[in-house]
Design an enzyme around this catalytic site. Sequence first.
Site, PDB file in Angstrom:
ATOM      1  N   TYR A  30       0.852  -1.203   0.000  1.00  0.00           N
ATOM      2  CA  TYR A  30       0.000   0.000   0.000  1.00  0.00           C
ATOM      3  C   TYR A  30       0.886   1.252   0.000  1.00  0.00           C
ATOM      4  O   TYR A  30       0.687   2.179  -0.786  1.00  0.00           O
ATOM      5  CB  TYR A  30      -0.920  -0.019   1.232  1.00  0.00           C
ATOM      6  CG  TYR A  30      -1.555   1.316   1.542  1.00  0.00           C
ATOM      7  CD1 TYR A  30      -2.557   1.829   0.739  1.00  0.00           C
ATOM      8  CD2 TYR A  30      -1.139   2.062   2.650  1.00  0.00           C
ATOM      9  CE1 TYR A  30      -3.144   3.071   1.018  1.00  0.00           C
ATOM     10  CE2 TYR A  30      -1.713   3.291   2.937  1.00  0.00           C
ATOM     11  CZ  TYR A  30      -2.712   3.793   2.121  1.00  0.00           C
ATOM     12  OH  TYR A  30      -3.275   5.014   2.403  1.00  0.00           O
TER      13      TYR A  30
ATOM     14  N   ARG B 165       1.404   6.355  17.407  1.00  0.00           N
ATOM     15  CA  ARG B 165       0.696   6.859  16.230  1.00  0.00           C
ATOM     16  C   ARG B 165       0.278   8.302  16.477  1.00  0.00           C
ATOM     17  O   ARG B 165       0.138   8.741  17.622  1.00  0.00           O
ATOM     18  CB  ARG B 165      -0.566   6.026  15.929  1.00  0.00           C
ATOM     19  CG  ARG B 165      -0.280   4.618  15.435  1.00  0.00           C
ATOM     20  CD  ARG B 165       0.319   4.595  14.034  1.00  0.00           C
ATOM     21  NE  ARG B 165       0.566   3.232  13.577  1.00  0.00           N
ATOM     22  CZ  ARG B 165       1.692   2.544  13.790  1.00  0.00           C
ATOM     23  NH1 ARG B 165       2.692   3.096  14.471  1.00  0.00           N
ATOM     24  NH2 ARG B 165       1.839   1.326  13.329  1.00  0.00           N
TER      25      ARG B 165
HETATM   26  N1  NAD Z   1      -7.924   7.337   6.528  1.00  0.00           N
HETATM   27  C1  NAD Z   1      -6.618   7.423   6.756  1.00  0.00           C
HETATM   28  O1  NAD Z   1      -6.152   7.235   7.892  1.00  0.00           O
HETATM   29  C2  NAD Z   1      -5.671   7.800   5.654  1.00  0.00           C
HETATM   30  C3  NAD Z   1      -4.318   7.991   5.980  1.00  0.00           C
HETATM   31  C4  NAD Z   1      -3.430   8.311   4.954  1.00  0.00           C
HETATM   32  C5  NAD Z   1      -3.876   8.462   3.649  1.00  0.00           C
HETATM   33  N2  NAD Z   1      -5.188   8.246   3.371  1.00  0.00           N
HETATM   34  C6  NAD Z   1      -5.619   8.375   1.956  1.00  0.00           C
HETATM   35  O2  NAD Z   1      -6.756   9.209   1.889  1.00  0.00           O
HETATM   36  C7  NAD Z   1      -7.595   8.775   0.816  1.00  0.00           C
HETATM   37  C8  NAD Z   1      -9.036   8.625   1.311  1.00  0.00           C
HETATM   38  O3  NAD Z   1      -9.040   7.676   2.370  1.00  0.00           O
HETATM   39  P1  NAD Z   1     -10.336   7.350   3.230  1.00  0.00           P
HETATM   40  O4  NAD Z   1      -9.880   7.062   4.605  1.00  0.00           O
HETATM   41  O5  NAD Z   1     -11.377   8.379   2.993  1.00  0.00           O
HETATM   42  O6  NAD Z   1     -10.742   5.962   2.568  1.00  0.00           O
HETATM   43  P2  NAD Z   1     -12.153   5.396   2.135  1.00  0.00           P
HETATM   44  O7  NAD Z   1     -11.928   3.946   1.843  1.00  0.00           O
HETATM   45  O8  NAD Z   1     -13.219   5.769   3.089  1.00  0.00           O
HETATM   46  O9  NAD Z   1     -12.417   6.182   0.770  1.00  0.00           O
HETATM   47  C9  NAD Z   1     -11.853   5.781  -0.457  1.00  0.00           C
HETATM   48  C10 NAD Z   1     -12.946   5.871  -1.497  1.00  0.00           C
HETATM   49  O10 NAD Z   1     -12.383   5.430  -2.742  1.00  0.00           O
HETATM   50  C11 NAD Z   1     -13.363   4.676  -3.399  1.00  0.00           C
HETATM   51  N3  NAD Z   1     -12.717   3.773  -4.355  1.00  0.00           N
HETATM   52  C12 NAD Z   1     -12.014   2.643  -4.098  1.00  0.00           C
HETATM   53  N4  NAD Z   1     -11.642   2.061  -5.235  1.00  0.00           N
HETATM   54  C13 NAD Z   1     -12.095   2.849  -6.246  1.00  0.00           C
HETATM   55  C14 NAD Z   1     -12.049   2.776  -7.662  1.00  0.00           C
HETATM   56  N5  NAD Z   1     -11.465   1.735  -8.290  1.00  0.00           N
HETATM   57  N6  NAD Z   1     -12.627   3.765  -8.396  1.00  0.00           N
HETATM   58  C15 NAD Z   1     -13.259   4.794  -7.783  1.00  0.00           C
HETATM   59  N7  NAD Z   1     -13.369   4.905  -6.447  1.00  0.00           N
HETATM   60  C16 NAD Z   1     -12.783   3.955  -5.677  1.00  0.00           C
HETATM   61  C17 NAD Z   1     -14.090   3.919  -2.294  1.00  0.00           C
HETATM   62  O11 NAD Z   1     -15.396   3.508  -2.715  1.00  0.00           O
HETATM   63  C18 NAD Z   1     -14.136   4.969  -1.189  1.00  0.00           C
HETATM   64  O12 NAD Z   1     -15.349   5.715  -1.238  1.00  0.00           O
HETATM   65  C19 NAD Z   1      -6.988   7.492   0.269  1.00  0.00           C
HETATM   66  O13 NAD Z   1      -6.269   7.817  -0.892  1.00  0.00           O
HETATM   67  C20 NAD Z   1      -6.046   7.036   1.363  1.00  0.00           C
HETATM   68  O14 NAD Z   1      -4.925   6.343   0.824  1.00  0.00           O
HETATM   69  C21 NAD Z   1      -6.113   7.927   4.336  1.00  0.00           C
END
Ligand code: NAD
Length: 357
Positions: A188, A256
């Site tokens: 990831y 964390r």
């Molecule tokens: N939540 C955290 O702690 C965190 C930390 C670091 C980075 N991030 C990054 O932030 C971003 C959002 O994370 P989040 O926590 O809201 O996650 P989340 O899983 O709630 O949201 C991700 C969204 O992407 C959509 N998705 C997945 N595959 C897809 C595809 N093939 N096409 C279109 N949409 C797709 C999912 O349906 C979901 O709604 C991500 O890129 C994640 O890597 C999150």
Amino acid sequence: MSTVLITGGAGFIGSRLAARLTGEGHEVTVADVLHPQVHSGRGWPDELPAEVVRHPFDVTVPTAWDALLSTTRPDVVVHLAAETGTGQSLTEASRHGRVNVVGTTELVDGLSRAGHVPSRFVLASSRAVYGEGRWITDEGVAYDAAVRDAGRLAAGEWDPAPPAGAASAGRPLPHRAADTQPRPSNVYAATKLAQEHVLGAWASAHSADLSVLRLQNVYGPGQSLTNPYTGIVSLFAQIGLRRETIDVYEDGSIVRDFVFVDDVVTALATAVHAPPGAVLADIGSGDPTTLLGLARVICAQTGAPEPHVSGKYRLGDVRAASADIGDAAALLGYTPAFDLQAGIARLLEWIRASSRP
Ligand SMILES: NC(=O)c1ccc[n+]([C@@H]2O[C@H](COP(=O)([O-])OP(=O)(O)OC[C@H]3O[C@@H](n4cnc5c(N)ncnc54)[C@H](O)[C@@H]3O)[C@@H](O)[C@H]2O)c1
């Protein structure tokens, strides 16, 4: 005001960002596949305001990009769509590579075919790119910590191996993009770093700006309560609300930086309308805690029993992660508004309300 496209905008962070940007007067389009692991078949989230344009859409499909970009010419693309299962990525590497890396190359190919260059991209990257990060020995020597392998964890040696000549590992240093080398220790993390490089290369070739925000552990209302692969805070919170004992891994001292979702949304929204120029910044609470510390805050607020430190572990977890938020403060005026106590109180309130019949 700008036209903003948010990929993954139905997710935890994206839906709150869409609401914030709509409230600020931006024209927001959300494109999301509504991944069943995240959304459990519930459809578009209630948090999305009625004005937001919704596109059911898969980032990996070229024709989906063509259809989307024939209806919107975004000034800013906020790229959030991703597979986010850190542990899962070690056994489902291609799935993570396809969505996170190929999904990003399809984004820029789609823009090339549409002949459209947004003025800015905003990417939610991750603290995961740093792997074990940098530590400093008691003698004051900073070093890149090695990955903790299976043998080390099985022996209960929780800190990374100290460098030659040092008696102990010392202490972790906060991540700072300017001086912490990215060294991903799971797939990831490698895909998130690849997203940075793909967007960085395309944006600089087309004179677009790129803001990369490396997020620490985000938590708060709206995070999936059913996805077993993300969100230790919502997992602990649900155990606490059932008044069961929280099982804390290793010796309880995993560090964390838990950052409340509204602070992250503020950082992303600021990046959307930042003045021209690249941004690379770490986003956290500025106040790291141990997992035992987190569990105790939840127990104090739920009445759950004292947490149990079990000595269990997960291969691929890093020992310590926290952000130096100085660059975010300087570049984006970022100041977190929520401490852990306040953020946990809001999360618990939301979980209680969501589970009422
Ligand atoms: N939540 C955290 O702690 C965190 C930390 C670091 C980075 N991030 C990054 O932030 C971003 C959002 O994370 P989040 O926590 O809201 O996650 P989340 O899983 O709630 O949201 C991700 C969204 O992407 C959509 N998705 C997945 N595959 C897809 C595809 N093939 N096409 C279109 N949409 C797709 C999912 O349906 C979901 O709604 C991500 O890129 C994640 O890597 C999150």
